[in-house]
Design an enzyme around this catalytic site. Structure first.
Site, PDB file in Angstrom:
ATOM      1  N   ASP A 223     107.189  30.283  94.836  1.00 18.39           N
ATOM      2  CA  ASP A 223     106.837  31.530  94.141  1.00 18.39           C
ATOM      3  C   ASP A 223     105.535  31.357  93.351  1.00 18.39           C
ATOM      4  OD1 ASP A 223     107.914  29.954  92.149  1.00 18.39           O
ATOM      5  OD2 ASP A 223     109.360  31.457  91.434  1.00 18.39           O
ATOM      6  N   SER A 224     104.903  30.166  93.465  1.00 18.03           N
ATOM      7  CA  SER A 224     103.530  30.006  92.989  1.00 18.03           C
ATOM      8  C   SER A 224     102.618  30.989  93.709  1.00 18.03           C
ATOM      9  CB  SER A 224     103.046  28.567  93.232  1.00 18.03           C
ATOM     10  OG  SER A 224     103.296  28.167  94.561  1.00 18.03           O
TER      11      SER A 224
ATOM     12  N   ASP B 295     111.563  29.418  97.588  1.00 19.34           N
ATOM     13  CA  ASP B 295     111.967  29.642  96.198  1.00 19.34           C
ATOM     14  C   ASP B 295     112.759  30.924  96.061  1.00 19.34           C
ATOM     15  OD1 ASP B 295     111.210  27.654  94.395  1.00 19.34           O
ATOM     16  OD2 ASP B 295     109.123  28.311  94.397  1.00 19.34           O
TER      17      ASP B 295
ATOM     18  N   LYS C  61     115.433  27.083  96.857  1.00 23.13           N
ATOM     19  CA  LYS C  61     115.244  26.291  95.627  1.00 23.13           C
ATOM     20  C   LYS C  61     115.398  27.220  94.428  1.00 23.13           C
ATOM     21  CE  LYS C  61     110.956  24.700  94.421  1.00 23.13           C
ATOM     22  NZ  LYS C  61     110.657  25.378  93.146  1.00 23.13           N
TER      23      LYS C  61
ATOM     24  N   GLU D 122     115.562  27.254  89.877  1.00 25.82           N
ATOM     25  CA  GLU D 122     115.202  26.501  88.672  1.00 25.82           C
ATOM     26  C   GLU D 122     116.345  26.456  87.672  1.00 25.82           C
ATOM     27  OE1 GLU D 122     111.564  28.096  87.004  1.00 25.82           O
ATOM     28  OE2 GLU D 122     110.543  28.025  88.941  1.00 25.82           O
TER      29      GLU D 122
ATOM     30  N   GLU E 153     109.509  18.519  88.048  1.00 29.01           N
ATOM     31  CA  GLU E 153     108.136  18.947  87.760  1.00 29.01           C
ATOM     32  C   GLU E 153     107.730  18.490  86.366  1.00 29.01           C
ATOM     33  OE1 GLU E 153     107.301  23.055  88.603  1.00 29.01           O
ATOM     34  OE2 GLU E 153     105.259  22.908  87.802  1.00 29.01           O
TER      35      GLU E 153
HETATM   36  O1  KIV Z   1     106.402  27.548  93.525  1.00 29.02           O
HETATM   37  C1  KIV Z   1     105.935  26.412  93.634  1.00 29.02           C
HETATM   38  O2  KIV Z   1     104.858  26.196  94.188  1.00 29.02           O
HETATM   39  C2  KIV Z   1     106.697  25.310  93.069  1.00 29.02           C
HETATM   40  C3  KIV Z   1     105.915  24.069  92.752  1.00 29.02           C
HETATM   41  C4  KIV Z   1     106.353  23.458  91.498  1.00 29.02           C
HETATM   42  C5  KIV Z   1     105.935  23.076  93.819  1.00 29.02           C
HETATM   43  O3  KIV Z   1     107.859  25.399  92.863  1.00 29.02           O
END
Ligand code: KIV
Length: 265
Positions: free
Chosen positions: A45-46, A84, A113, A115, A182
């Site tokens: 989600d970057s 993500d 993924k 958080e 991270e």
């Molecule tokens: O969204 C992203 O790019 C991440 C990075 C920390 C790898 O989760």
């Protein structure tokens, strides 16, 4: 060509072979990264920052993630694809499973993924019960950062380090198949990588993690703004994007990246 799977990554960890990960958001980069030998593509989600121009990951929607994930999955033949779960899409178990299913069924992801630590055990258990592989994300949690000065190294004092280690163990017990750390001190990441059986992906977490990831736009030097200590521009000194990505893969495999200068104590 068959797709890499979780068994392959477990075996790599056991053999001490480093796993290479990069973020990918579109078909062309996904294909190029795969050909350069990257093993896992993270549709991160970057993309909220590097593609959409926001100043955080929070505005990214599930539709955005499905769209980008699909582009990556359509072109890559053998990379393992992790997506993500965007902000506020994993608040409770039923909603989490429905949203993750969209990433898998419509987006083509093999793993999601999310958080957070112990507060996420219920949603992780629901995903595992629904046979959706999960990667936990500990340390710096970008979805919780709301100001630029919030991007700080985590786990530097003994109490927070123990909490992150305890969270890693709890997440593994809940069934995650991978962990991402991270921005944590290298020593803490090493302890966690040795303590859990599942592969640990590091970003700003030192060389002793089982895998390394970077935001691809950072490692190619095409994202603006402040660069964290761990970012290295692999395009510098290489003549093409292909060569830069091959250099990244080789540096991770050889244990030359991250070096001491990219690492937090
Ligand atoms: O969204 C992203 O790019 C991440 C990075 C920390 C790898 O989760």
């Amino acid at each position: 060509m068959s797709r890499l799977d979780l068994k392959a990554f477990m075996q790599m960890k056991q053999r001490g072979e480093k796993i290479t990960v990069l973020t990918a958001y579109d078909a062309s980069f996904a294909q190029l990264f795969e050909q350069a030998g990257v093993e896992i593509l993270l549709v991160g989600d970057s993309l909220g920052m590097v593609i959409q121009g926001h100043d955080s990951t929070r505005p990214v929607s599930l539709d955005d993630m499905v769209y980008h994930c699909r582009a990556v999955a359509l072109t890559s033949q053998c990379c393992y694809i992790m997506a993500d779960m965007p902000y506020h899409t994993y608040l409770q178990p039923t909603q989490t499973v429905e949203n993750a299913r969209r990433l898998v069924e419509q987006g083509g992801a093999q793993m999601v993924k999310l958080e957070g630590g112990r507060e996420q055990l219920e949603v992780i258990e629901a995903l595992v019960a629904a046979a959706i592989p999960v990667c936990g994300h500990l340390g710096l949690l970008p979805q919780s950062v709301t100001t630029p000065d919030g991007y700080k190294v985590q786990g530097r004092d003994a109490e927070s380090a123990e909490r992150i280690l305890a969270d890693a163990i709890l997440l593994e017990q809940a069934g995650v198949s991978m962990l991402l750390l991270e921005c944590v001190p290298a020593e803490l990441a090493k302890r966690i990588s040795q303590r859990v059986a599942v592969p640990v992906i590091g970003i700003g977490a030192g060389v002793d993690c089982d895998a390394q990831v970077l935001v691809s736009y950072d490692m190619l030097g095409i994202s603006g703004g402040h660069k964290a200590r761990f970012v290295h521009n692999f395009l510098r000194g290489n003549d093409s994007i292909e060569m830069a990505v091959q250099a990244y893969v080789q540096a991770v495999k050889d244990g030359r990246y991250p070096a001491a200068e990219h690492t937090y104590q």
